[in-house]
Each structure stands twice: as structure tokens, then as C-alpha cells.
Design a protein around this motif. Structure first.
Motif, PDB file in Angstrom:
ATOM      1  N   GLU A  59     -20.664 -19.494  46.154  1.00 34.88           N
ATOM      2  CA  GLU A  59     -20.487 -18.393  47.092  1.00 34.88           C
ATOM      3  C   GLU A  59     -19.326 -17.531  46.611  1.00 34.88           C
ATOM      4  N   GLY A  60     -19.422 -16.242  46.884  1.00 34.84           N
ATOM      5  CA  GLY A  60     -18.372 -15.341  46.433  1.00 34.84           C
ATOM      6  C   GLY A  60     -18.428 -15.013  44.955  1.00 34.84           C
ATOM      7  N   TYR A  61     -19.572 -15.304  44.333  1.00 32.83           N
ATOM      8  CA  TYR A  61     -19.735 -15.004  42.909  1.00 32.83           C
ATOM      9  C   TYR A  61     -19.489 -13.512  42.677  1.00 32.83           C
ATOM     10  N   SER A  62     -18.789 -13.183  41.595  1.00 33.37           N
ATOM     11  CA  SER A  62     -18.321 -11.807  41.417  1.00 33.37           C
ATOM     12  C   SER A  62     -18.472 -11.328  39.983  1.00 33.37           C
ATOM     13  N   MET A  63     -18.328 -10.027  39.800  1.00 34.22           N
ATOM     14  CA  MET A  63     -18.360  -9.439  38.467  1.00 34.22           C
ATOM     15  C   MET A  63     -17.226  -9.986  37.612  1.00 34.22           C
ATOM     16  N   LYS A  64     -16.085 -10.205  38.216  1.00 36.74           N
ATOM     17  CA  LYS A  64     -14.938 -10.752  37.489  1.00 36.74           C
ATOM     18  C   LYS A  64     -15.254 -12.146  36.951  1.00 36.74           C
ATOM     19  N   MET A  65     -15.972 -12.948  37.736  1.00 36.12           N
ATOM     20  CA  MET A  65     -16.363 -14.277  37.288  1.00 36.12           C
ATOM     21  C   MET A  65     -17.374 -14.185  36.151  1.00 36.12           C
ATOM     22  N   MET A  66     -18.314 -13.236  36.234  1.00 39.22           N
ATOM     23  CA  MET A  66     -19.287 -13.047  35.158  1.00 39.22           C
ATOM     24  C   MET A  66     -18.586 -12.705  33.845  1.00 39.22           C
ATOM     25  N   ALA A  67     -17.584 -11.837  33.927  1.00 44.81           N
ATOM     26  CA  ALA A  67     -16.848 -11.449  32.722  1.00 44.81           C
ATOM     27  C   ALA A  67     -16.065 -12.631  32.161  1.00 44.81           C
ATOM     28  N   ALA A  68     -15.430 -13.402  33.028  1.00 45.35           N
ATOM     29  CA  ALA A  68     -14.632 -14.549  32.572  1.00 45.35           C
ATOM     30  C   ALA A  68     -15.511 -15.606  31.918  1.00 45.35           C
ATOM     31  N   GLU A  69     -16.699 -15.840  32.477  1.00 48.38           N
ATOM     32  CA  GLU A  69     -17.625 -16.821  31.897  1.00 48.38           C
ATOM     33  C   GLU A  69     -18.041 -16.416  30.493  1.00 48.38           C
ATOM     34  N   LEU A  70     -18.322 -15.136  30.311  1.00 50.96           N
ATOM     35  CA  LEU A  70     -18.725 -14.662  28.992  1.00 50.96           C
ATOM     36  C   LEU A  70     -17.561 -14.733  28.018  1.00 50.96           C
ATOM     37  N   ALA A  71     -16.377 -14.334  28.463  1.00 52.52           N
ATOM     38  CA  ALA A  71     -15.201 -14.395  27.586  1.00 52.52           C
ATOM     39  C   ALA A  71     -14.945 -15.819  27.122  1.00 52.52           C
ATOM     40  N   GLU A  72     -15.087 -16.784  28.032  1.00 55.07           N
ATOM     41  CA  GLU A  72     -14.868 -18.188  27.676  1.00 55.07           C
ATOM     42  C   GLU A  72     -15.931 -18.672  26.690  1.00 55.07           C
ATOM     43  N   ALA A  73     -17.189 -18.306  26.941  1.00 53.77           N
ATOM     44  CA  ALA A  73     -18.263 -18.732  26.047  1.00 53.77           C
ATOM     45  C   ALA A  73     -18.057 -18.171  24.638  1.00 53.77           C
ATOM     46  N   LEU A  74     -17.630 -16.918  24.550  1.00 50.48           N
ATOM     47  CA  LEU A  74     -17.386 -16.317  23.238  1.00 50.48           C
ATOM     48  C   LEU A  74     -16.226 -16.998  22.523  1.00 50.48           C
ATOM     49  N   THR A  75     -15.189 -17.344  23.262  1.00 49.75           N
ATOM     50  CA  THR A  75     -14.062 -18.060  22.674  1.00 49.75           C
ATOM     51  C   THR A  75     -14.506 -19.395  22.090  1.00 49.75           C
ATOM     52  N   LEU A  76     -15.369 -20.091  22.802  1.00 52.62           N
ATOM     53  CA  LEU A  76     -15.870 -21.379  22.332  1.00 52.62           C
ATOM     54  C   LEU A  76     -16.651 -21.243  21.028  1.00 52.62           C
ATOM     55  N   HIS A  77     -17.203 -20.055  20.785  1.00 53.02           N
ATOM     56  CA  HIS A  77     -17.933 -19.799  19.544  1.00 53.02           C
ATOM     57  C   HIS A  77     -17.066 -19.068  18.517  1.00 53.02           C
ATOM     58  N   GLY A  78     -15.761 -19.019  18.748  1.00 57.31           N
ATOM     59  CA  GLY A  78     -14.834 -18.433  17.788  1.00 57.31           C
ATOM     60  C   GLY A  78     -14.839 -16.919  17.745  1.00 57.31           C
ATOM     61  N   ILE A  79     -15.363 -16.284  18.764  1.00 58.81           N
ATOM     62  CA  ILE A  79     -15.448 -14.822  18.791  1.00 58.81           C
ATOM     63  C   ILE A  79     -14.306 -14.283  19.651  1.00 58.81           C
ATOM     64  N   THR A  80     -13.349 -13.633  19.022  1.00 57.74           N
ATOM     65  CA  THR A  80     -12.173 -13.149  19.746  1.00 57.74           C
ATOM     66  C   THR A  80     -12.205 -11.647  19.994  1.00 57.74           C
ATOM     67  N   LYS A  81     -12.874 -10.906  19.103  1.00 51.41           N
ATOM     68  CA  LYS A  81     -12.999  -9.446  19.278  1.00 51.41           C
ATOM     69  C   LYS A  81     -14.470  -9.066  19.176  1.00 51.41           C
ATOM     70  N   PHE A  82     -14.872  -8.126  20.017  1.00 52.82           N
ATOM     71  CA  PHE A  82     -16.298  -7.784  20.066  1.00 52.82           C
ATOM     72  C   PHE A  82     -16.495  -6.462  20.788  1.00 52.82           C
ATOM     73  N   GLY A  83     -17.643  -5.856  20.523  1.00 53.79           N
ATOM     74  CA  GLY A  83     -18.141  -4.770  21.343  1.00 53.79           C
ATOM     75  C   GLY A  83     -19.226  -5.340  22.237  1.00 53.79           C
ATOM     76  N   ILE A  84     -19.523  -4.652  23.319  1.00 47.83           N
ATOM     77  CA  ILE A  84     -20.558  -5.140  24.228  1.00 47.83           C
ATOM     78  C   ILE A  84     -21.494  -3.999  24.594  1.00 47.83           C
ATOM     79  N   VAL A  85     -22.789  -4.281  24.505  1.00 49.40           N
ATOM     80  CA  VAL A  85     -23.832  -3.344  24.913  1.00 49.40           C
ATOM     81  C   VAL A  85     -24.515  -3.965  26.118  1.00 49.40           C
ATOM     82  N   GLY A  86     -24.452  -3.294  27.272  1.00 53.71           N
ATOM     83  CA  GLY A  86     -24.959  -3.893  28.489  1.00 53.71           C
ATOM     84  C   GLY A  86     -25.885  -2.976  29.259  1.00 53.71           C
ATOM     85  N   HIS A  87     -26.944  -3.564  29.787  1.00 49.41           N
ATOM     86  CA  HIS A  87     -27.900  -2.815  30.587  1.00 49.41           C
ATOM     87  C   HIS A  87     -27.600  -3.039  32.072  1.00 49.41           C
TER      88      HIS A  87
END
Length: 269
Positions: A59-87
Motif C-alpha cells: 500500500e502507498g506504492y509510489s513513483m519514488k519507490m519505482m525509481a529506487a527499485e530500478l536504481a537498486e537493480a541497476l547497481t546490482l548489475h554494475g550499472i552506475t550511469k545510464f540514460g533512460i527511455v520511458g513510455h
């Protein structure tokens, strides 16, 4: 979180993360994948609670949480800098990432997104929500293409739409997950903090989008310090699917232009 890495090695080419809309899964980007993989390290992912990233959203799921989840997943794959294309939703995740992780986000492309929710888009979302709650999943799925694609394109692709309908019903993300993701999308508001986004942003829209009026992209671009607005005359909300060749050309032109800017910045740094 299910993450896929395609294209060029990350240590030899810029990284681009592709973030889907409310559907949340990697398959949306098939019309762009081959083109982007020729020059970039391309990251696809299924958003939390969708596809192969099965989970029960809080409950209370938010855009900020979506961004944090993606940032964490990218870190786990060694990706520290990136561009993002989003629909749509994915583009708003990109804007949130640019606010919360400004040193990591090099550029953002927002496809048919917005600064704050438009009353027309809100009406469309309420209709879709009512279908889900009062009629059922099948009705929700059958109505979805009406908000995504132009009528003529739909008329010429009925067999494909029927296959997609069956797939979406079979792999439905769950009513609670969808409603919580939809609420996060509807309540996202960048009107106050947009001026703080310093990354280059491509704002690209379709003038015949039924779900999001093209004027929303004009408003978004005007609020960003470093933006480029591009309008396509046709293609609907999902014009990257219905008219991929001109869409890909416009996206690649912007990426090429910002590649030059990023290289210059890296040399100067």
C-alpha cells in the motif's frame, strides 16, 4: 527484478535503460531493440509486480519507490550511469530517477508523458479502473488497445490484437498490483520540482494520442531546463509500436546529439 542486458558491452558504449508503461514488461520495446543495440548497451526490465518480476506491491506504492527499485537493480548489475527511455509511466520513472539520482542519470526520453495528470487522462484511467473492478479482467484487457493505438492500425491488426489480448489475460499482473501502480501513476506530480531536473530530456508525443493530450508534452517540455520537444503527427499513445521507423529515427537523432554533449562533458570532467 527481472533484468536483461543486450547490445554493446557497458564498458564500451553508453547504457540505455528502457522502461515500459503501465504494462511494465520488456516486450513493449521489441520495435526499438535491434536499432538501439547497434550502438548502445541496452537494459530491459520487468517492473516490480509485473511479468517475471512477480511480487505483491505494498500500500502507498509510489513513483519514488519505482525509481529506487530500478536504481537498486541497476547497481546490482554494475550499472552506475545510464540514460533512460520511458513510455508514459516509464518516462515518469525516468524523471523521478533524474531528481533522486542526478549523478547517475545522463539523459531521459519521455514518450507521451506529462508534468501533472490531465483531467482527460484521469477520465480515461477511471474508465479503465471501472472496467477492471465492475466488469472484469477480460473487459479491461479488451479495452486497453483503444487507448493505445489508432483505429485504422487496430483494424489492420486484429489477429495480432487477439493474440495480445489472450497473452495479457493469461499473464495479468493482478488487480491489486495494477491498482496500486495506477494510483502511483495518477498521483505523480512534477510541477514543483521539474526545474531541478538538469539532465537533457527528450519529450516526444503523438498528436493523435487518445489517452494523453499532446499539450501535456508541451507543458512538460516548457517546465524542464534542458528539453527538446518532438511531435509525431500519427501513431497513438503507443506510436513507438504502431509507427516505429520514424519514431526510431527521431529517438536516434536525439541520442546522437546528446552523445556528443556527453562525450564533451566527460572529456571536460
Amino acid at each position: 527484478m527481472h533484468v536483461e542486458i543486450h547490445g554493446q558491452p557497458a564498458d564500451e558504449a553508453p547504457t540505455l535503460v528502457l522502461s515500459s508503461g503501465l504494462g511494465g514488461v520488456t516486450g513493449f520495446w521489441q520495435p526499438q531493440l535491434a536499432t538501439l543495440c547497434e550502438r548502445y548497451c541496452v537494459v530491459l526490465y520487468d517492473q516490480r509486480g509485473t511479468g517475471r518480476s512477480a511480487d505483491t506491491l505494498p500500500e502507498g506504492y509510489s513513483m519514488k519507490m519505482m525509481a529506487a527499485e530500478l536504481a537498486e537493480a541497476l547497481t546490482l548489475h554494475g550499472i552506475t550511469k545510464f540514460g533512460i527511455v520511458g513510455h508514459a509511466l516509464g518516462g515518469l520513472i525516468g524523471l523521478q530517477l533524474a531528481l533522486d539520482y542526478p549523478t547517475r542519470v545522463e539523459r531521459v526520453a519521455v514518450i507521451n508523458g506529462w508534468l501533472t495528470l490531465n483531467a482527460h487522462t484521469q477520465r480515461c484511467f477511471h474508465v479503465r479502473q471501472d472496467l477492471l473492478l465492475n466488469v472484469g479482467i477480460d473487459a479491461f484487457v479488451r479495452a486497453q488497445p483503444l487507448f493505445l493505438y489508432p483505429s485504422e492500425w487496430m483494424a489492420q491488426h486484429q489477429a495480432r490484437l487477439e493474440q495480445e489480448d489472450a497473452h495479457h489475460v493469461a499473464h495479468f499482473q493482478g488487480t491489486e498490483n495494477l491498482l496500486r501502480r495506477l494510483n502511483a501513476l495518477m498521483t505523480a506530480d512534477f510541477s514543483i520540482r521539474a526545474a531541478s531536473i538538469t539532465s537533457p530530456v527528450l519529450v516526444i508525443c503523438s498528436q493523435d494520442d487518445l489517452l494523453v493530450p499532446w499539450s501535456c508534452s508541451v507543458q512538460l517540455a516548457a517546465a524542464l531546463p534542458d528539453s527538446q520537444l518532438v511531435e509525431m503527427p500519427w501513431g497513438g499513445h503507443a506510436m513507438s509500436v504502431t509507427d516505429p521507423e520514424p519514431f526510431n529515427a527521431l529517438l536516434m537523432q536525439w541520442l546522437n546529439d546528446t552523445d556528443t554533449v556527453l562525450k564533451t562533458a566527460h572529456v571536460a570532467g
